[in-house]
Design a protein around this motif. Structure first.
Motif, PDB file in Angstrom:
ATOM      1  N   ASN A  69       1.101  13.922   9.883  1.00 32.73           N
ATOM      2  CA  ASN A  69       0.604  13.441   8.589  1.00 32.73           C
ATOM      3  C   ASN A  69       0.759  11.931   8.395  1.00 32.73           C
ATOM      4  N   ASN A  70       1.144  11.220   9.488  1.00 29.12           N
ATOM      5  CA  ASN A  70       1.324   9.749   9.442  1.00 29.12           C
ATOM      6  C   ASN A  70       2.417   9.290   8.475  1.00 29.12           C
ATOM      7  N   TRP A  71       3.441  10.105   8.279  1.00 31.29           N
ATOM      8  CA  TRP A  71       4.569   9.636   7.462  1.00 31.29           C
ATOM      9  C   TRP A  71       5.321   8.587   8.265  1.00 31.29           C
ATOM     10  N   ILE A  73      -2.013   5.660   1.673  1.00 34.75           N
ATOM     11  CA  ILE A  73      -3.480   5.621   1.810  1.00 34.75           C
ATOM     12  C   ILE A  73      -3.934   6.408   3.052  1.00 34.75           C
ATOM     13  N   THR A  74      -3.322   6.093   4.182  1.00 33.31           N
ATOM     14  CA  THR A  74      -3.757   6.776   5.418  1.00 33.31           C
ATOM     15  C   THR A  74      -2.920   8.014   5.730  1.00 33.31           C
ATOM     16  N   SER A  75      -1.815   8.198   5.015  1.00 31.65           N
ATOM     17  CA  SER A  75      -0.967   9.364   5.301  1.00 31.65           C
ATOM     18  C   SER A  75      -1.343  10.534   4.388  1.00 31.65           C
ATOM     19  N   ASP A  76      -1.065  11.736   4.863  1.00 28.68           N
ATOM     20  CA  ASP A  76      -1.373  12.932   4.083  1.00 28.68           C
ATOM     21  C   ASP A  76      -0.093  13.565   3.557  1.00 28.68           C
ATOM     22  N   GLN A  92       2.193  12.672   1.731  1.00 25.87           N
ATOM     23  CA  GLN A  92       3.424  11.880   1.800  1.00 25.87           C
ATOM     24  C   GLN A  92       4.305  12.124   0.569  1.00 25.87           C
ATOM     25  N   PRO A 142       4.541   3.354   7.928  1.00 26.80           N
ATOM     26  CA  PRO A 142       3.525   2.697   7.103  1.00 26.80           C
ATOM     27  C   PRO A 142       3.571   3.183   5.655  1.00 26.80           C
ATOM     28  N   GLU A 143       3.190   2.315   4.743  1.00 26.04           N
ATOM     29  CA  GLU A 143       2.866   2.677   3.354  1.00 26.04           C
ATOM     30  C   GLU A 143       3.962   3.392   2.564  1.00 26.04           C
ATOM     31  N   GLU A 169       0.854  -1.191   0.000  1.00 24.10           N
ATOM     32  CA  GLU A 169       0.000   0.000   0.000  1.00 24.10           C
ATOM     33  C   GLU A 169       0.888   1.237   0.000  1.00 24.10           C
TER      34      GLU A 169
END
Lengths: 105, 224
Positions: free
Chosen positions: B144-146, B12-15, B17, B71-72, B9
């Motif tokens: 941003n979930n990086w 998807i959930t990160s902004d 990125q 993640p991702e 993936e």
């Protein structure tokens, strides 16, 4: 703790690395003089203004992170973080400015 | 788990990125091209490759210990039970080159004597410059979930990023700058310098880990 789980292999790798490093340092012949880098060569002049290429690349990274924090609506970080991240550039500028003044005097 | 893995993936959930990926790729490529032009292939390899290897082991052990996760991403490297994206390794190697060069330009103008103090000043400043940038970058990455801080280490945090993260940035940049400068000024041939810079990573890794444990222990003891 992953370090503890892999301790035997890490000790083996670490010891090998230290022994090889010591061997290379102790048996090597010094063929070059100590290198002192000329940081002035990092500077380039465009339209009469002197820029350090390294500082420009750092500024680009800072600007991109600032812009990202703005579009992420993380305004407090954009303000505080960017000001702190500017400190290295301000330091470089002040040191260079002081040197230029000294050279002129 | 293979050494190199492709992520299933992506973003998807990160902004934003892609902003991080584009920035680091441009910075890394610019610095590598600049270094190749200025210093040649061997020196460039010595500046970038050891830091990538060191970052792989240090970051992977932190991921495996559950401090944070990435993640991702597209390409991952797996060692010590932790996965680290390629872009993070590129980021670390550009960090070392950037901060080493910037701190050199400051110290060479203020302290002309070439001795151990000179090397210590450059390494310390390199670590401090690193913290200055990370104060902007790490909270943004977490926001941003990086990358995600999975473990709250307790004590002081800065926008949910533990204080120990900034301490570790300083420790890593300080020891890597120290090693790079000592090897650079050793006077050995370029080939030997390159081999030493790879094998001496074990010394750097041990020093980083010991210093991290020492200061973490002190900060936990005083409840910071």
């Amino acid at each position: 703790m992953v370090i503890m789980e892999n301790l035997p292999i890490l000790i083996l790798l670490g010891s090998t690395g230290i022994i090889i490093t010591l061997y290379l340092c102790l048996t090597g012949k010094k063929i070059q003089k100590e290198e002192i880098e000329d940081t002035e060569s990092d500077y380039t002049t465009i339209f009469g203004i002197s820029f350090s290429i390294i500082s420009l690349i750092y500024f680009f990274r800072l600007l991109m992170m600032f812009f990202t924090s703005i579009i992420s609506r993380f305004y407090i970080l954009a303000a505080i973080g960017s000001l702190i991240a500017l400190l290295p550039l301000i330091t470089i500028f002040l040191v260079r400015y002081k040197k230029m003044i000294r050279l002129k005097v | 788990m293979s050494f190199v893995e492709l992520g299933q993936e992506f973003g998807i959930t990160s902004d934003f990125q892609y902003m991080f990926l584009v920035t680091i790729t441009i910075v890394w490529l610019s610095l590598v091209i600049y270094s190749l032009k200025k210093d040649g292939v061997k020196k460039t390899t010595r500046y970038f490759l050891p830091m990538m290897i060191a970052a792989l082991f240090i970051e992977a052990s932190a991921v495996a210990n559950g401090r944070f996760r990435y993640p991702e991403y597209l390409i991952y490297f797996n060692v010590l039970g932790g996965s680290v994206p390629l872009i993070i390794l590129m980021g670390w190697s550009s960090n070392l080159y950037l901060f080493l060069k910037m701190s050199k330009s400051v110290v060479l103008n203020l302290y002309k004597k070439i001795n151990i103090l000179h090397i210590l000043l450059i390494s310390t400043l390199s670590g401090l410059f690193g913290i200055c940038l990370d104060i902007l970058e790490d909270p943004l990455a977490h926001h941003n979930n990086w990358w995600i801080w999975t473990e709250s280490t307790g004590g002081v945090t800065f926008f949910n990023v533990p204080f120990s993260n900034f301490m570790d940035w300083f420790i890593i940049l300080f020891y890597m700058s120290l090693a790079t400068l000592f090897i650079e000024r050793s006077g050995y041939s370029e080939n030997r310098k390159l081999v030493i810079s790879i094998f001496s990573l074990t010394v750097v890794f041990a020093s980083v880990y010991a210093t991290h444990l020492f200061f973490t222990g002190i900060f936990q003891f005083i409840g910071f």
